[in-house]
Write a protein that holds these residues in place. Structure first.
Motif, mmCIF file in Angstrom:
data_model
loop_
_atom_site.group_PDB
_atom_site.id
_atom_site.type_symbol
_atom_site.label_atom_id
_atom_site.label_comp_id
_atom_site.label_asym_id
_atom_site.label_seq_id
_atom_site.Cartn_x
_atom_site.Cartn_y
_atom_site.Cartn_z
ATOM 1 N N GLU A 55 20.195 60.552 -3.386
ATOM 2 C CA GLU A 55 19.021 59.827 -2.901
ATOM 3 C C GLU A 55 19.505 58.642 -2.063
ATOM 4 N N THR A 56 19.043 58.534 -0.829
ATOM 5 C CA THR A 56 19.450 57.444 0.049
ATOM 6 C C THR A 56 18.225 56.744 0.618
ATOM 7 N N ILE A 57 18.352 55.418 0.775
ATOM 8 C CA ILE A 57 17.309 54.628 1.421
ATOM 9 C C ILE A 57 17.952 53.880 2.581
ATOM 10 N N LYS A 58 17.323 53.957 3.735
ATOM 11 C CA LYS A 58 17.839 53.270 4.914
ATOM 12 C C LYS A 58 16.780 52.331 5.475
ATOM 13 N N LYS A 59 17.246 51.173 5.954
ATOM 14 C CA LYS A 59 16.385 50.327 6.762
ATOM 15 C C LYS A 59 16.797 50.572 8.198
ATOM 16 N N ARG A 60 15.895 51.183 8.930
ATOM 17 C CA ARG A 60 16.212 51.722 10.248
ATOM 18 C C ARG A 60 17.413 52.659 10.115
ATOM 19 N N ARG A 61 18.572 52.375 10.676
ATOM 20 C CA ARG A 61 19.685 53.313 10.602
ATOM 21 C C ARG A 61 20.766 52.883 9.617
ATOM 22 N N LYS A 62 20.548 51.786 8.906
ATOM 23 C CA LYS A 62 21.571 51.259 8.000
ATOM 24 C C LYS A 62 21.276 51.646 6.564
ATOM 25 N N ALA B 151 20.873 51.286 2.821
ATOM 26 C CA ALA B 151 20.598 50.154 1.949
ATOM 27 C C ALA B 151 20.762 50.520 0.481
ATOM 28 N N SER B 152 20.592 51.781 0.143
ATOM 29 C CA SER B 152 20.702 52.200 -1.254
ATOM 30 C C SER B 152 21.217 53.628 -1.322
ATOM 31 N N LEU B 153 22.175 53.857 -2.208
ATOM 32 C CA LEU B 153 22.735 55.188 -2.430
ATOM 33 C C LEU B 153 22.737 55.475 -3.925
ATOM 34 N N SER B 154 22.201 56.603 -4.312
ATOM 35 C CA SER B 154 22.240 57.035 -5.705
ATOM 36 C C SER B 154 22.623 58.507 -5.746
ATOM 37 N N GLU B 155 23.501 58.869 -6.666
ATOM 38 C CA GLU B 155 23.917 60.261 -6.841
ATOM 39 C C GLU B 155 23.941 60.593 -8.326
ATOM 40 N N ALA B 156 23.704 61.845 -8.645
ATOM 41 C CA ALA B 156 23.669 62.235 -10.051
ATOM 42 C C ALA B 156 23.956 63.721 -10.213
ATOM 43 N N VAL B 157 24.437 64.069 -11.393
ATOM 44 C CA VAL B 157 24.550 65.460 -11.826
ATOM 45 C C VAL B 157 23.553 65.657 -12.957
ATOM 46 N N PHE B 158 22.744 66.701 -12.842
ATOM 47 C CA PHE B 158 21.728 67.002 -13.842
ATOM 48 C C PHE B 158 21.922 68.409 -14.407
ATOM 49 N N LYS B 159 21.382 68.613 -15.591
ATOM 50 C CA LYS B 159 21.167 69.946 -16.124
ATOM 51 C C LYS B 159 19.663 70.192 -16.078
ATOM 52 N N ILE B 160 19.267 71.233 -15.340
ATOM 53 C CA ILE B 160 17.852 71.589 -15.261
ATOM 54 C C ILE B 160 17.571 72.708 -16.250
ATOM 55 N N HIS B 161 16.675 72.456 -17.176
ATOM 56 C CA HIS B 161 16.249 73.475 -18.137
ATOM 57 C C HIS B 161 15.101 74.239 -17.473
ATOM 58 N N LYS B 162 15.493 75.246 -16.698
ATOM 59 C CA LYS B 162 14.541 75.960 -15.850
ATOM 60 C C LYS B 162 13.786 77.013 -16.662
ATOM 61 N N GLN B 163 12.480 76.854 -16.705
ATOM 62 C CA GLN B 163 11.645 77.790 -17.443
ATOM 63 C C GLN B 163 11.437 79.067 -16.633
ATOM 64 N N PRO B 164 11.168 80.196 -17.299
ATOM 65 C CA PRO B 164 10.889 81.443 -16.569
ATOM 66 C C PRO B 164 9.721 81.269 -15.602
ATOM 67 N N TYR B 165 9.794 81.955 -14.482
ATOM 68 C CA TYR B 165 8.739 81.847 -13.481
ATOM 69 C C TYR B 165 7.429 82.465 -13.959
ATOM 70 N N ASN B 166 7.489 83.329 -14.956
ATOM 71 C CA ASN B 166 6.270 84.012 -15.392
ATOM 72 C C ASN B 166 5.521 83.263 -16.490
#
Length: 420
Positions: free
Chosen positions: A154-161, A163-178
């Protein structure tokens, strides 16, 4: 008419001081890093969002905005093949053991013959094709409990600079599509840096973080864009067909009807001609109505400031494994204009978030049992992260290569940490 006001929202509030904490981790020597640049064979331009998958595994990544990728591969799989695909290009397979790092890998544009026979069934009726695609979530998508490893930036920029950087590793508990159960997300690792001097007196925070990207999974969460009610407010039409991995792909354009004033979406849907599965979608919100579109994103702001979106773009990609489709990658790009009352000049901020599935496994038992380890859809990632660390922070986890501007910002942050 129903108005969708629950899509990814932005929280703007007065800023607080950010404290950086240094973290370290040991690099696992059982992995080899493979990196390169994917380009168009004819124009030599970088190919963004190309899929790189290690054959007969679920290990994968995508190229960044510079066409670059990096993939960590277990030493036990160095004789495997890398499968590289991109919409509108021919598939390419490369043996990992023969791969030379930092090389330019050329993909050849695919010649797509118009398949009149297969498109005849839906000719002049793109709406029926979209409805049929949305109805196939129980048949052509993964219906097993799945534990996915995901990288999020996730990045936030003011114009082209930056201003904020966030990174993460997640485990997604993905439910069945049905089924109707929502997915859950477990935070594994996170890091951040925010330079509030570039944000003046406002800090922009994305409420929902990785959930915002997960909700772009149109097949699992159609209520965020294509409810049964909202389908009637769109015009659908066929675009020029393309292909991926030698399969014909229908292209359906959509946009809201002219008499509809509520902000809806416009873009393209890419639908596999064999399974009628959605392979990817690229779309934007109509932000012409400043007041209503602002209500969809701004949860909190100072009274003396007007904030409204000038652009809101979304992308979601799917992959197949064992004949079943599943969520693979999504990107959200939001741009906001901030006007302070009594000030001559305004400020422009952009927020970009992307999430890629880098590995996954089928779970026979019910997942997401430990609720205390899960994050909530209202979570703001930057408040969960601890600070940028040394390059070994991520260990064996695969990440998306940062674009050049972000990479330079990270280097500056690391130098700042060394001084302090």
């Amino acid at each position: 008419m129903k108005t969708n006001l629950t899509y990814p929202v932005l929280l703007a509030s007065l800023f607080f001081i950010c404290v950086l904490n240094k973290t370290s981790a040991q690099q696992d020597n059982a992995f080899k890093e493979v990196q390169g640049i994917i380009i168009d064979a004819n124009t030599n331009t970088p190919l963004v969002f190309a899929d790189i998958v290690l054959d007969e595994t679920n290990i994968s990544t995508v190229t960044n905005t510079d066409g670059e990728f990096l993939l960590k591969i277990p030493n036990t799989l160095l004789n495997s093949l890398l499968s590289i695909t991109h919409l509108g290009y021919e598939k390419l397979n490369l043996k990992v053991s023969n791969f030379k790092n930092n090389s330019k890998i050329k993909l050849t544009p695919a010649v797509t013959p118009l398949d009149e026979v297969s498109i005849l069934r839906y000719k002049d009726d793109a709406r029926s094709l979209v409805i049929e695609t949305l109805s196939r979530k129980s048949t052509v998508y993964n219906n097993d409990n799945t534990l996915m490893t995901a990288f999020y930036r996730e990045t936030i920029k003011k114009r082209r600079k930056n201003a904020s950087l966030s990174e993460a590793v997640f485990k997604i508990h993905k439910q069945p599509y049905n089924n109707q159960r929502n997915d859950n997300i477990e935070l594994i690792k996170a890091r951040k840096n925010t330079d509030y001097s570039k944000l003046d007196t406002i800090a922009l925070k994305l409420q929902g973080g990785p959930f915002s990207n997960l909700y772009t999974d149109i097949i699992k969460y159609p209520e965020f864009i294509f409810t049964k009610e909202d389908l009637a407010f769109y015009n659908f039409s066929f675009g020029e067909s393309t292909q991926i991995d030698e399969n014909l792909v229908y292209v359906v354009n959509f946009k809201q009807k002219q008499n509809i004033k509520t902000p809806l979406y416009f873009g393209k849907l890419y639908i596999d001609s064999n399974t009628l599965a959605l392979t990817s979608a690229v779309y934007s919100l109509n932000v012409e109505n400043k007041e209503l579109s602002s209500q969809m994103y701004i949860r909190k702001k100072p009274r003396k400031v007007d904030v409204y979106p000038t652009e809101a773009m979304y992308r979601v990609n799917y992959r197949t494994s064992n004949g079943k489709w599943h969520y693979a990658y999504s990107n959200i790009s939001l741009t906001f204009k901030v006007n302070w009352k009594g000030k001559l000049f305004n400020s422009v901020y952009s927020l970009n978030s992307e999430m890629a599935i880098t590995d996954w496994e089928i779970k026979d038992t019910k997942i997401a049992k430990v609720r205390s380890q899960l994050i909530r859809p209202t979570t703001i990632l930057s408040e969960k992260a601890s600070g940028f660390s040394d390059p070994k922070f991520w260990g064996e986890y695969n990440i998306i290569e940062p674009e050049k501007s972000i990479e330079n910002a990270i280097k500056k942050i690391q130098k700042q940490l060394k001084r302090t």
